[in-house]
Design an enzyme around this catalytic site. Sequence first.
Site, PDB file in Angstrom:
ATOM      1  N   SER A  15      25.183   6.634  58.379  1.00 31.66           N
ATOM      2  CA  SER A  15      26.014   7.699  57.782  1.00 31.66           C
ATOM      3  C   SER A  15      25.559   8.131  56.391  1.00 31.66           C
ATOM      4  O   SER A  15      26.372   8.494  55.547  1.00 31.66           O
ATOM      5  CB  SER A  15      27.493   7.288  57.684  1.00 31.66           C
ATOM      6  OG  SER A  15      27.967   6.888  58.918  1.00 31.66           O
ATOM      7  N   LEU A  16      24.262   8.067  56.125  1.00 25.71           N
ATOM      8  CA  LEU A  16      23.776   8.503  54.808  1.00 25.71           C
ATOM      9  C   LEU A  16      23.532  10.000  54.768  1.00 25.71           C
ATOM     10  O   LEU A  16      23.335  10.572  53.695  1.00 25.71           O
ATOM     11  CB  LEU A  16      22.469   7.782  54.471  1.00 25.71           C
ATOM     12  CG  LEU A  16      22.608   6.296  54.155  1.00 25.71           C
ATOM     13  CD1 LEU A  16      21.243   5.699  53.862  1.00 25.71           C
ATOM     14  CD2 LEU A  16      23.538   6.091  52.961  1.00 25.71           C
ATOM     15  N   GLU A 142      14.589  13.874  63.439  1.00 23.33           N
ATOM     16  CA  GLU A 142      15.463  12.866  62.869  1.00 23.33           C
ATOM     17  C   GLU A 142      15.569  11.710  63.854  1.00 23.33           C
ATOM     18  O   GLU A 142      15.879  11.925  65.020  1.00 23.33           O
ATOM     19  CB  GLU A 142      16.843  13.507  62.622  1.00 23.33           C
ATOM     20  CG  GLU A 142      17.841  12.550  62.049  1.00 23.33           C
ATOM     21  CD  GLU A 142      19.268  13.136  62.013  1.00 23.33           C
ATOM     22  OE1 GLU A 142      19.437  14.364  62.160  1.00 23.33           O
ATOM     23  OE2 GLU A 142      20.204  12.334  61.866  1.00 23.33           O
ATOM     24  N   GLN A 193      14.221  -1.359  48.657  1.00 20.68           N
ATOM     25  CA  GLN A 193      12.923  -2.045  48.747  1.00 20.68           C
ATOM     26  C   GLN A 193      12.825  -2.815  50.065  1.00 20.68           C
ATOM     27  O   GLN A 193      11.802  -2.780  50.753  1.00 20.68           O
ATOM     28  CB  GLN A 193      12.749  -3.004  47.578  1.00 20.68           C
ATOM     29  CG  GLN A 193      12.699  -2.304  46.224  1.00 20.68           C
ATOM     30  CD  GLN A 193      12.673  -3.306  45.090  1.00 20.68           C
ATOM     31  OE1 GLN A 193      12.029  -4.330  45.179  1.00 20.68           O
ATOM     32  NE2 GLN A 193      13.401  -3.009  44.010  1.00 20.68           N
ATOM     33  N   LYS A 224      10.188   3.001  39.404  1.00 15.79           N
ATOM     34  CA  LYS A 224      10.075   1.603  39.829  1.00 15.79           C
ATOM     35  C   LYS A 224      10.105   1.505  41.360  1.00 15.79           C
ATOM     36  O   LYS A 224       9.297   0.798  41.962  1.00 15.79           O
ATOM     37  CB  LYS A 224      11.227   0.788  39.213  1.00 15.79           C
ATOM     38  CG  LYS A 224      11.145  -0.696  39.515  1.00 15.79           C
ATOM     39  CD  LYS A 224      12.314  -1.479  38.957  1.00 15.79           C
ATOM     40  CE  LYS A 224      13.450  -1.542  39.978  1.00 15.79           C
ATOM     41  NZ  LYS A 224      14.593  -2.306  39.549  1.00 15.79           N
ATOM     42  N   CYS A 382      39.588  26.948  74.202  1.00 19.49           N
ATOM     43  CA  CYS A 382      39.361  26.199  75.437  1.00 19.49           C
ATOM     44  C   CYS A 382      40.674  25.602  75.950  1.00 19.49           C
ATOM     45  O   CYS A 382      41.521  26.354  76.414  1.00 19.49           O
ATOM     46  CB  CYS A 382      38.250  25.167  75.261  1.00 19.49           C
ATOM     47  SG  CYS A 382      37.484  24.784  76.855  1.00 19.49           S
ATOM     48  N   MET A 385      43.429  27.596  74.667  1.00 19.10           N
ATOM     49  CA  MET A 385      43.684  28.849  75.380  1.00 19.10           C
ATOM     50  C   MET A 385      44.462  28.566  76.660  1.00 19.10           C
ATOM     51  O   MET A 385      45.413  29.273  77.007  1.00 19.10           O
ATOM     52  CB  MET A 385      42.341  29.531  75.686  1.00 19.10           C
ATOM     53  CG  MET A 385      42.401  30.696  76.633  1.00 19.10           C
ATOM     54  SD  MET A 385      42.162  30.165  78.362  1.00 19.10           S
ATOM     55  CE  MET A 385      41.769  31.699  79.149  1.00 19.10           C
ATOM     56  N   ARG A 463      36.074  22.529  82.852  1.00 15.62           N
ATOM     57  CA  ARG A 463      36.093  22.493  84.319  1.00 15.62           C
ATOM     58  C   ARG A 463      37.190  23.385  84.896  1.00 15.62           C
ATOM     59  O   ARG A 463      37.128  23.788  86.041  1.00 15.62           O
ATOM     60  CB  ARG A 463      36.398  21.065  84.816  1.00 15.62           C
ATOM     61  CG  ARG A 463      35.322  20.069  84.539  1.00 15.62           C
ATOM     62  CD  ARG A 463      35.634  18.729  85.202  1.00 15.62           C
ATOM     63  NE  ARG A 463      34.917  17.677  84.521  1.00 15.62           N
ATOM     64  CZ  ARG A 463      33.622  17.428  84.688  1.00 15.62           C
ATOM     65  NH1 ARG A 463      32.910  18.134  85.544  1.00 15.62           N
ATOM     66  NH2 ARG A 463      33.024  16.472  83.997  1.00 15.62           N
ATOM     67  N   HIS A 508      33.992  28.418  73.360  1.00 16.24           N
ATOM     68  CA  HIS A 508      34.074  27.792  72.034  1.00 16.24           C
ATOM     69  C   HIS A 508      33.294  28.622  71.008  1.00 16.24           C
ATOM     70  O   HIS A 508      32.107  28.366  70.804  1.00 16.24           O
ATOM     71  CB  HIS A 508      33.444  26.400  72.071  1.00 16.24           C
ATOM     72  CG  HIS A 508      34.178  25.407  72.894  1.00 16.24           C
ATOM     73  ND1 HIS A 508      34.998  24.455  72.356  1.00 16.24           N
ATOM     74  CD2 HIS A 508      34.207  25.211  74.239  1.00 16.24           C
ATOM     75  CE1 HIS A 508      35.509  23.703  73.324  1.00 16.24           C
ATOM     76  NE2 HIS A 508      35.041  24.143  74.467  1.00 16.24           N
ATOM     77  N   GLU A 510      33.301  28.381  67.967  1.00  5.75           N
ATOM     78  CA  GLU A 510      32.905  27.549  66.805  1.00  5.75           C
ATOM     79  C   GLU A 510      31.465  27.050  66.900  1.00  5.75           C
ATOM     80  O   GLU A 510      30.863  26.687  65.901  1.00  5.75           O
ATOM     81  CB  GLU A 510      33.873  26.376  66.625  1.00  5.75           C
ATOM     82  CG  GLU A 510      33.803  25.261  67.660  1.00  5.75           C
ATOM     83  CD  GLU A 510      34.648  25.515  68.906  1.00  5.75           C
ATOM     84  OE1 GLU A 510      34.996  26.689  69.174  1.00  5.75           O
ATOM     85  OE2 GLU A 510      34.953  24.542  69.628  1.00  5.75           O
TER      86      GLU A 510
END
Length: 540
Positions: A15-16, A142, A193, A224, A382, A385, A463, A508, A510
């Site tokens: 999660s970085l 990624e 490191q 460093k 979806c 609706m 569906r 959708h 979005e």
Amino acid sequence: MDTKYIFVTGGVVSSLGKGIISSSLARLLLSRGYRVTIQKFDPYINIDPGTLNPYEHGECYVTDDGHEADLDLGHYERFTDIRTSRANNVTTGRIYQTVIDKERRGDYLGKTVQIIPHITDEIKRNVKLLGKTGDYDFVITEIGGTVGDIESTPFLEAVRQLKWELGRDALFIHLTYVPYLHAAKELKTKPTQHSVKLLQSVGIQPDILVLRTEKEIPASMLRKVGLFCNVAPEAVIQSLDQPTIYQVPLRMHEQHLDDIVIRLTGADPRPEPDLNAWNKFLHHLNTAEKIVTIGLVGKYVELQDAYKSISESLMQAATHLDHKVKIEYIHSEKLNDANADEKLRNLDGVIIAPGFGQRGIEGKFSALKWCREHDVPTFGICLGMQCMVIEFARNVMGLQDANSTEMDTKTPHNVIDLMEEQKSISNMGGTMRLGAYKCRLQPGSKAALAYGSEEVWERHRHRFEFNEDYRHSFEQAGMKCVGENPDTHLVEVVEIPEKRWFVGTQYHPEYRSTVLHPNPLFLSFMKAAIAYSDEKSSTK
Ligand code: GLN
């Protein structure tokens, strides 16, 4: 120029924000005029995240070509306007499935099938798939998970081999975490490191380090880290927490991440990135003062990643209209006719969320009844609706116990029913109606006005569908079917024209909303919510 492959790995903790760093780099390279794509390799065994519960992995994103994808692909598209596809998201499950299918076909006849070379070769083939099209100058890959995880090992081995084959055309960016110890008042680089050592132990030398941190890291400390990790001092970059993820491309550019990538890969130089539109968006985001409050009614509200694309779409639309959106997440299981007024009355607009199954469904009906009766701008997506249709059938058309056969197979009024082509399907994975389909909109409808077009493409994942047998009765009663698929005539959009803004989409929208191009339907909904908010304050 040959396609350049950028691999982004993560260390120390998950999660970085590898997805955000990858998207930011893609944004910068695109803004310089390069052709870029981003892909994600996920180490889990599921073929795709389509069968994962949102509690496990957040939202399932859907691409134009109907792939159920990791939510990071949503970030990629929102940052870059790139259209991703099945090729942009590959899991361990997909890799193994292909290799096992080949084994059964006899492709490896006589040979022992092994992780190395068969699995790693299949990973390499998939990594290069998009690059081979010749359509991209940069392919950013990624690698999901954290270095040291057992399950990411074959991916790291595959990309190590690729670096060996591609030489300067491949480059590694490693994202790590630099914790701040409050008791000692110190930033600590030891985990970084160790993480780089772990990467080196599998034969990978990162070219660039991005250190995620909550506090500014002094230049001496960055130097460093570079020294300990064999990374050039200027290629050790910090990623300080930002008020919004959309600032990250700017922070990366200030530290020359894009320049370094171009220089190290030997890519043909291009001018500085044109970030005007991006900066304009950020300016609105940072300076907008007026607040518009939108309620999002759903059952996964404890986990906001479950509605990531919706919340991002709302933010984009509000920002473009120079407003700040405040999203109130309302748990549909805790909503009923008795408390709907108290929970909804301060909202300027309401979204009824997508979803599956019975849990929380009655709360969505209570919300819809209240919104319809109080004429609040309402947007059903979806399942949302479908709930609009059911609530209208029950409370306006008097069809008691109307329902979707998803919730009640014996309902006397199956206003939402299983699609014909779904009836013979028994496998759950990848079998819904998925991806972009054309929708024809009725001229003059709110939806057509929003898009400024009578033909649109939007993405689906469902569906069940509006039951055609009831179309006429709905239209008579005042809920119009204003969007349909031109080929199958499936109803895709319903609206109640006499309301301020009461629209439901089977698709959708979005999934097709980006920072620079918010989805027109979200913009239209947001305009209605803002107008309603202004109207309320002027009559107070
Ligand atoms: N459960 C509904 C269906 O399958 C809606 C799905 C959704 O909201 N994505 O049709």
